[in-house]
Design an enzyme around this catalytic site. Structure first.
Site, PDB file in Angstrom:
ATOM      1  N   ASP A 106     -23.197 -61.348 -66.222  1.00  0.00           N
ATOM      2  CA  ASP A 106     -22.753 -60.153 -66.961  1.00  0.00           C
ATOM      3  C   ASP A 106     -23.560 -58.920 -66.549  1.00  0.00           C
ATOM      4  O   ASP A 106     -24.732 -59.028 -66.185  1.00  0.00           O
ATOM      5  CB  ASP A 106     -22.907 -60.413 -68.472  1.00  0.00           C
ATOM      6  N   HIS A 150     -19.153 -55.386 -59.119  1.00  0.00           N
ATOM      7  CA  HIS A 150     -18.786 -56.787 -58.873  1.00  0.00           C
ATOM      8  C   HIS A 150     -19.213 -57.210 -57.456  1.00  0.00           C
ATOM      9  O   HIS A 150     -19.658 -58.324 -57.235  1.00  0.00           O
ATOM     10  CB  HIS A 150     -17.281 -56.986 -59.042  1.00  0.00           C
ATOM     11  N   LEU A 187     -25.986 -79.530 -53.877  1.00  0.00           N
ATOM     12  CA  LEU A 187     -25.663 -78.754 -55.080  1.00  0.00           C
ATOM     13  C   LEU A 187     -24.152 -78.746 -55.348  1.00  0.00           C
ATOM     14  O   LEU A 187     -23.360 -78.473 -54.446  1.00  0.00           O
ATOM     15  CB  LEU A 187     -26.137 -77.304 -54.876  1.00  0.00           C
TER      16      LEU A 187
HETATM   17  C1  FPP Z   1     -18.986 -59.509 -66.103  1.00  0.00           C
HETATM   18  O1  FPP Z   1     -19.589 -58.245 -65.933  1.00  0.00           O
HETATM   19  C2  FPP Z   1     -18.646 -60.028 -64.791  1.00  0.00           C
HETATM   20  C3  FPP Z   1     -17.431 -60.489 -64.448  1.00  0.00           C
HETATM   21  C4  FPP Z   1     -16.275 -60.533 -65.362  1.00  0.00           C
HETATM   22  C5  FPP Z   1     -17.148 -60.942 -63.071  1.00  0.00           C
HETATM   23  C6  FPP Z   1     -18.223 -61.727 -62.379  1.00  0.00           C
HETATM   24  C7  FPP Z   1     -17.873 -61.753 -60.958  1.00  0.00           C
HETATM   25  C8  FPP Z   1     -18.712 -61.626 -59.921  1.00  0.00           C
HETATM   26  C9  FPP Z   1     -20.171 -61.629 -60.049  1.00  0.00           C
HETATM   27  C10 FPP Z   1     -18.103 -61.456 -58.587  1.00  0.00           C
HETATM   28  C11 FPP Z   1     -18.325 -62.487 -57.576  1.00  0.00           C
HETATM   29  C12 FPP Z   1     -18.111 -63.877 -58.006  1.00  0.00           C
HETATM   30  C13 FPP Z   1     -18.108 -64.911 -57.149  1.00  0.00           C
HETATM   31  C14 FPP Z   1     -18.106 -66.307 -57.669  1.00  0.00           C
HETATM   32  C15 FPP Z   1     -18.149 -64.729 -55.696  1.00  0.00           C
HETATM   33  P1  FPP Z   1     -18.877 -56.972 -66.540  1.00  0.00           P
HETATM   34  O2  FPP Z   1     -18.004 -56.382 -65.503  1.00  0.00           O
HETATM   35  O3  FPP Z   1     -18.170 -57.315 -67.818  1.00  0.00           O
HETATM   36  O4  FPP Z   1     -20.098 -56.025 -66.832  1.00  0.00           O
HETATM   37  P2  FPP Z   1     -20.244 -54.975 -67.997  1.00  0.00           P
HETATM   38  O5  FPP Z   1     -20.328 -55.742 -69.279  1.00  0.00           O
HETATM   39  O6  FPP Z   1     -21.508 -54.282 -67.647  1.00  0.00           O
HETATM   40  O7  FPP Z   1     -19.047 -54.073 -67.932  1.00  0.00           O
END
Ligand code: FPP
Length: 253
Positions: free
Chosen positions: A33, A50, A144
């Site tokens: 997050d 992201h 893993l």
């Molecule tokens: C939450 O942060 C994050 C997500 C919904 C997406 C997580 C995805 C990645 C880390 C991309 C790559 C993944 C892989 C497996 C290659 P948010 O966007 O809700 O953050 P915020 O709360 O600060 O808005």
């Protein structure tokens, strides 16, 4: 270049100074997050947050493999994330395709087994074919296990398990009296895997957000203000060191 084999001894020595290498959590699960806030702080669009989050994924997969974690589960896209703008959803799916395309060879060389958990049937076809390919290429690996939770929701997973169990009963393969915790566990996406010992949530939020609801019954929780794109091996080691101080009683005394 192989990240695992060359430096394994050195890594064990360095990390071993901070953590007890004989008590590494078998299964670590992470709610990744803070990508959006990371981007906002820098005046960037969310998709770049992201993208930076993907770099953190690479660091943490590598570190987990080096440290000897057996299962790593990463929450990449929840059943609730479909509420996001379509552009953001598309950029997340494209990022996953990019990650699998670029990393699959190295993951495979390092004996990582890729496993997707969640309702993959709803994922766009171009992404689904990459997922199936990555799982197929790495299916015989014994290092893993990297679970990527995609279109995953803990409640959805339990509903799916209930449906599977009911189907078995209707088909005469299972009796009502046979249903116990093992039967439920074996009908989850994580069937056959140990429950997470440690769940990590960066970004300052203090909630579980529909993640591994059944499996987290006795998980240790570790929260931090670090935003996911900044997360690195040191943070993982800090979380493990903290975990090692916990007294896990599983309801006993
Ligand atoms: C939450 O942060 C994050 C997500 C919904 C997406 C997580 C995805 C990645 C880390 C991309 C790559 C993944 C892989 C497996 C290659 P948010 O966007 O809700 O953050 P915020 O709360 O600060 O808005």
């Amino acid at each position: 270049m192989s990240f695992l084999f060359n430096q394994k001894k050195d890594v064990a020595k360095k990390t071993g100074e901070k953590i007890d290498m004989s008590n590494i959590p078998q299964h670590i699960a992470i709610i990744m997050d803070g990508n959006g806030r990371w981007a906002k702080k820098r005046g960037l669009v969310r998709s770049l947050g992201h993208r930076a989050g993907m770099e953190a994924v690479k660091r943490v997969v590598k570190a987990s493999s080096e440290i000897g974690v057996k299962y790593l589960t990463l929450y990449a896209f929840s059943t609730e994330n479909w509420k996001r703008p379509v552009d953001e959803i598309n950029s997340l799916m494209n990022l996953l395709i990019e990650y699998l395309g670029r990393e699959i060879d190295e993951l495979n060389r390092n004996n990582v087994k890729i496993n997707f958990i969640g309702d993959i049937s709803k994922i766009p076809d171009k992404c689904k074919s990459k997922i199936e390919e990555a799982e197929k290429i790495t299916m015989n690996n014994s290092g893993l296990v990297l679970n990527i939770a995609l279109n995953y929701g803990g409640k959805d997973e339990i509903v799916n398990a209930v449906k599977n169990i009911c189907k078995s009963i209707l088909e005469g393969k299972l009796n009502l009296s046979d249903i116990d915790e093992n039967v439920v566990s074996n009908n989850l996406y994580t069937a056959g895997q140990p429950d997470p010992d440690l769940i990590i949530r960066p970004s300052g939020e203090l909630r579980i957000s529909n993640f591994m609801l059944w499996q987290s019954a006795y998980s240790e929780l570790w929260f931090s203000d670090i935003l996911w794109p900044d997360f690195d091996k040191e943070n993982l080691i800090d979380a493990i060191a903290d975990y090692q101080k916990r007294n896990r009683r599983f309801g006993g005394i």
